[in-house]
Design a protein around this motif. Structure first.
Motif, PDB file in Angstrom:
ATOM      1  N   ASP A  90       0.862  -1.179   0.000  1.00 40.31           N
ATOM      2  CA  ASP A  90       0.000   0.000   0.000  1.00 40.31           C
ATOM      3  C   ASP A  90       0.899   1.229   0.000  1.00 40.31           C
ATOM      4  N   PRO A  91       0.621   2.224  -0.843  1.00 37.98           N
ATOM      5  CA  PRO A  91       1.481   3.412  -0.844  1.00 37.98           C
ATOM      6  C   PRO A  91       1.436   4.164   0.488  1.00 37.98           C
ATOM      7  N   VAL A  92       0.369   3.973   1.242  1.00 39.58           N
ATOM      8  CA  VAL A  92       0.235   4.612   2.548  1.00 39.58           C
ATOM      9  C   VAL A  92       0.629   3.593   3.609  1.00 39.58           C
ATOM     10  N   ARG A  93       1.674   3.885   4.368  1.00 42.70           N
ATOM     11  CA  ARG A  93       2.188   2.943   5.381  1.00 42.70           C
ATOM     12  C   ARG A  93       1.478   3.114   6.727  1.00 42.70           C
ATOM     13  N   ARG A  94       1.208   4.361   7.092  1.00 39.23           N
ATOM     14  CA  ARG A  94       0.655   4.644   8.419  1.00 39.23           C
ATOM     15  C   ARG A  94      -0.863   4.781   8.361  1.00 39.23           C
ATOM     16  N   PHE A  95      -1.493   4.327   9.432  1.00 35.97           N
ATOM     17  CA  PHE A  95      -2.935   4.513   9.559  1.00 35.97           C
ATOM     18  C   PHE A  95      -3.223   5.991   9.812  1.00 35.97           C
ATOM     19  N   THR A  96      -4.344   6.476   9.307  1.00 35.73           N
ATOM     20  CA  THR A  96      -4.727   7.862   9.553  1.00 35.73           C
ATOM     21  C   THR A  96      -5.189   8.007  10.998  1.00 35.73           C
ATOM     22  N   ARG A  97      -5.305   9.220  11.445  1.00 35.15           N
ATOM     23  CA  ARG A  97      -5.796   9.446  12.812  1.00 35.15           C
ATOM     24  C   ARG A  97      -7.201   8.906  12.988  1.00 35.15           C
ATOM     25  N   GLN A  98      -8.021   9.096  11.957  1.00 37.24           N
ATOM     26  CA  GLN A  98      -9.401   8.607  12.011  1.00 37.24           C
ATOM     27  C   GLN A  98      -9.424   7.078  12.114  1.00 37.24           C
ATOM     28  N   GLN A  99      -8.596   6.404  11.328  1.00 40.62           N
ATOM     29  CA  GLN A  99      -8.535   4.937  11.393  1.00 40.62           C
ATOM     30  C   GLN A  99      -8.050   4.472  12.770  1.00 40.62           C
ATOM     31  N   ARG A 100      -7.029   5.146  13.297  1.00 40.02           N
ATOM     32  CA  ARG A 100      -6.541   4.780  14.637  1.00 40.02           C
ATOM     33  C   ARG A 100      -7.622   4.986  15.689  1.00 40.02           C
ATOM     34  N   ARG A 101      -8.315   6.117  15.604  1.00 41.94           N
ATOM     35  CA  ARG A 101      -9.366   6.421  16.572  1.00 41.94           C
ATOM     36  C   ARG A 101     -10.473   5.371  16.507  1.00 41.94           C
ATOM     37  N   GLU A 102     -10.921   5.043  15.289  1.00 41.21           N
ATOM     38  CA  GLU A 102     -11.983   4.050  15.135  1.00 41.21           C
ATOM     39  C   GLU A 102     -11.526   2.657  15.554  1.00 41.21           C
ATOM     40  N   GLY A 103     -10.303   2.301  15.192  1.00 45.14           N
ATOM     41  CA  GLY A 103      -9.784   0.984  15.560  1.00 45.14           C
ATOM     42  C   GLY A 103      -9.600   0.825  17.058  1.00 45.14           C
ATOM     43  N   MET A 104      -9.102   1.855  17.706  1.00 41.48           N
ATOM     44  CA  MET A 104      -8.928   1.799  19.168  1.00 41.48           C
ATOM     45  C   MET A 104     -10.286   1.802  19.868  1.00 41.48           C
ATOM     46  N   ALA A 105     -11.240   2.556  19.341  1.00 42.46           N
ATOM     47  CA  ALA A 105     -12.588   2.566  19.935  1.00 42.46           C
ATOM     48  C   ALA A 105     -13.238   1.198  19.765  1.00 42.46           C
TER      49      ALA A 105
END
Length: 192
Positions: A90-105
């Motif tokens: 994937d050209p994007v290596r890091r999760f976005t803040r929104q993805q991190r927030r949703e995944g942690m929630a």
């Protein structure tokens, strides 16, 4: 799930075949030094050092040729698989803040990895990890996001999880995730 099973078992079988070929190569090398029962005549003067070393070299070369070719074929196969993994990244290596927030929630701030005997780890989640490793073509998406503590994240590394680990994680997620779509774990990038 079927794709993960195929990928996982292909890589496991390649590792096992490579290990078996290395053992075969080592055994062939060692057994090539065993004295032959067939005696060759060297003439009246007897065998010279050059003749003995030449025969020994030929014997070793003949013994290790087949396992050596198998190892070369396995190495070429692994290099092809790795090059395809690199192209899948994937050209994007890091999760976005929104993805991190949703995944942690979704994980309630707790590590989603296994602590042993199929239990969920009880430590707080500190990292967002790719369930299917990014380096092997895993996508940077919420479906591939797994909340992990630092210990579990380091222990998993860049290994491809087994299909049974995926099933157990999906089963554990059913106990704390309400949406059925959010239970599914693992996603791989398609080849470009």
């Amino acid at each position: 799930m079927l794709e993960l099973k195929r990928i996982y078992w292909t890589r496991v079988s390649l590792r096992m075949a490579y290990s078996a070929a290395i053992v075969w190569l080592a055994a062939a090398f060692v057994f090539s030094f065993q004295p032959n029962t067939v005696h060759t005549t060297f003439g009246d003067a007897g065998p010279s050092v050059t003749d003995i070393l030449g025969k020994m070299f030929d014997g070793v070369l003949a013994a290790v040729a087949a396992p050596g070719l198998v190892i070369v074929a396995l190495v070429i196969t692994v290099l092809i698989i790795r090059s395809r993994d690199v192209r899948r990244r994937d050209p994007v290596r890091r999760f976005t803040r929104q993805q991190r927030r949703e995944g942690m929630a979704r994980a309630d701030g707790q590590c989603e990895m296994e602590a042993g005997f199929g239990r969920r780890c009880s430590r707080p989640a500190e990292h967002g990890d790719h369930f299917y490793p990014w380096s092997k073509g895993g996508s940077t998406s919420l479906q591939n996001f797994v909340a992990a503590c630092s210990g579990c994240n380091r222990a998993k590394g860049a290994r491809i999880p087994s299909p049974s680990q995926q099933e157990r994680l999906e089963r554990r997620r059913r106990t704390y995730v309400t949406l059925e779509d959010a239970v599914i774990v693992g996603e791989r990038q398609p080849l470009p």
